[in-house]
Design a protein around this motif. Structure first.
Motif, PDB file in Angstrom:
ATOM      1  N   LYS A 165       0.861  -1.181   0.000  1.00 51.69           N
ATOM      2  CA  LYS A 165       0.000   0.000   0.000  1.00 51.69           C
ATOM      3  C   LYS A 165       0.899   1.233   0.000  1.00 51.69           C
ATOM      4  N   ASP A 183       1.635   2.899  -8.850  1.00 48.48           N
ATOM      5  CA  ASP A 183       0.573   2.503  -7.931  1.00 48.48           C
ATOM      6  C   ASP A 183      -0.797   2.851  -8.513  1.00 48.48           C
ATOM      7  N   ILE A 454      -4.892   7.142   0.212  1.00 50.30           N
ATOM      8  CA  ILE A 454      -4.329   5.804   0.416  1.00 50.30           C
ATOM      9  C   ILE A 454      -4.211   5.542   1.911  1.00 50.30           C
TER      10      ILE A 454
END
Length: 472
Positions: A165, A183, A454
């Protein structure tokens, strides 16, 4: 245990495949990306069977000697990296690209960004027997890659990426291929280019200009591209697109001649200055910009307002960027060395000073003081971005509220702190209007609004909030 400031960095990467001057091109490209990192640099190259590398601390010409670059000259495939490091992690072991040797094949890794679950993953890997040699996120990725049960390289890469992540742009070099990935939010920039029929990638298009490459396009969020002697293969590691390009790339980090989605950063910054002029109602004699990243915004403000634009501040070209200079004392010294007012231009004038952002307030305070000392009648500060109030966990070295003046002071208190006659920030709404006018698909504005796109897994965010509540 990580210190909060020790997990963030803002860097530049480059890669090229199949060119007879790969290492030379990589060196030149890294030089054009030097503004993205001044603490270390490296190159890893492939001859098709093995990987070889060189890296060092400092600016590019300090980190890599002519002899080191020459030693990589015979190899047609290469990746390179320039690194910004926090004070706690500025050691050779953390300089990229990383080069890993194993019986199953060599691996070169370079990345720009930050994993928000790196500590969580590291602890899990250590509990299973992994041993780490550095404090870099990218070593976590290397372990995930090697532990993958997939039978092919692309499958291993996808498996590793899906466990991460955060915000990242990757360049992954094997003996027989170069793989790049972004990403699924596309926070950090990565572009695809072509030179002499060979594919190349870079954090900014200014690297393509430096080597004479053609800028093809930006990578899409979640995209995975593999380049080899067989050609180029387009794929995805994630099918969940949430475009959230870092707003600070447009505002500050990227060079003015770089492009995002074929729009120059200069034009975008100029438009931000124009938008600021609509929100800042100040009578003045001249508009001046803080060199270099604010000059376009100052020009836009002047054009829109009709107030003459002048070069009232000159920059010493031999001093680096103070925002990414580690340590507050070093920043203050660098600011004094970096900027000088032109007395003949500013004396007796009411001045609007346009800056792109105020982080700690060090630069702004010095500028106002220096302009008054040079005889300025009034000094009004305009900022072509909203107040930066919140830490970044996606790859920029502002990781606690304590470092950010707007997180604990109002606009009026900041105005008083820096000594300006007035202070006006661009609104968040106006900023997004400008981005949308240039075809933006979505921007991360977490440092302005606190809306993080995020998830921050590593419990860093609660620690930062606790520090703020204690006034740290």
């Amino acid at each position: 245990m990580y210190e909060l400031k020790g997990i963030n960095e803002e860097c530049g990467i480059f890669g090229v495949w199949g060119h007879e001057k790969a290492s030379e091109l990589t060196y030149i490209a890294l030089h054009s990306l030097q503004h993205r990192g001044q603490n270390g640099a490296g190159i890893v190259a492939s001859n098709g069977e093995f990987l070889f590398g060189a890296r060092g601390l400092g600016l590019l010409n300090e980190a890599l000697s002519t002899e080191q670059v020459k030693s990589l000259k015979p190899f047609p495939n290469a990746i390179g990296h320039v690194r910004y490091a926090t004070k706690t992690s500025s050691e050779l072991a953390n300089v990229q690209p990383f080069l890993f040797k194993s019986y199953s094949g060599d691996l070169g890794l370079a990345h720009n960004g930050n994993f928000t679950n790196a500590i969580h993953l590291r602890k899990a890997l250590e509990s299973e027997g992994s041993i780490f040699q550095t404090s870099s996120d990218i070593e976590v990725f290397a372990h995930l890659l090697k532990r993958s049960k997939s039978r092919n390289k692309k499958g291993k890469i996808k498996s590793a990426l899906r466990q991460i992540k955060g915000a990242y742009a990757f360049a992954i070099l094997h003996e027989d291929s170069l793989t790049v990935a972004l990403d699924d939010h596309g926070v950090r920039p990565l572009m695809l280019g072509k030179i002499d029929g060979c594919w190349c990638v870079a954090s900014e298009t200014c690297a393509f200009s430096a080597i004479g490459a053609e800028y093809i396009r930006d990578l899409e969020p979640g995209e995975l591209i593999t380049i080899s002697d067989e050609g180029i293969e387009y794929d995805r590691h994630s099918f969940v697109e949430n475009p959230s390009m870092c707003s600070m790339e447009y505002i500050y980090f990227a060079r003015a001649d770089s492009e995002f989605r074929h729009h120059s950063t200069y034009r975008i910054r100029k438009a931000l200055g124009e938008a600021l002029s609509e929100e800042m109602n100040v009578d003045a004699d001249i508009v001046i910009g803080v060199p270099d990243s604010s000059l376009a915004a100052a020009r836009g403000y002047a054009n829109k307002s009709g107030i003459p634009h002048e070069a009232g501040l000159l920059k010493n070209r031999y001093v680096g960027r103070t925002f990414i200079t580690p340590g507050q004392e070093a920043r203050e010294r660098a600011v004094r060395m970096k900027l000088s007012p032109v007395r003949d231009i500013v004396e007796g004038k009411k001045i609007i000073v346009i800056d792109d952002s105020i982080v700690r307030g060090t630069t702004s305070k010095y500028i106002v003081k220096a302009l008054r000392k040079a005889g300025a009648k009034e000094v009004h500060m305009g900022v072509s971005s909203p107040p930066l109030k919140h830490p970044c966990f996606y790859g920029i070295d502002v990781s606690t509220h304590a470092e950010i003046i707007a997180s604990k002071k109002t606009t009026e208190e900041i105005r008083d702190e820096i000594g300006a006659d007035s202070l006006t920030y661009l609104s968040v709404g106006k900023m997004h209007e400008v981005y949308h006018s240039f075809g933006s698909r979505g921007q991360c504005d977490a440092c302005f609004t606190g809306n993080y796109p995020i998830e921050v897994v590593d419990n860093v965010l609660p620690q930062v909030k606790e520090q703020k509540s204690k006034g740290v």
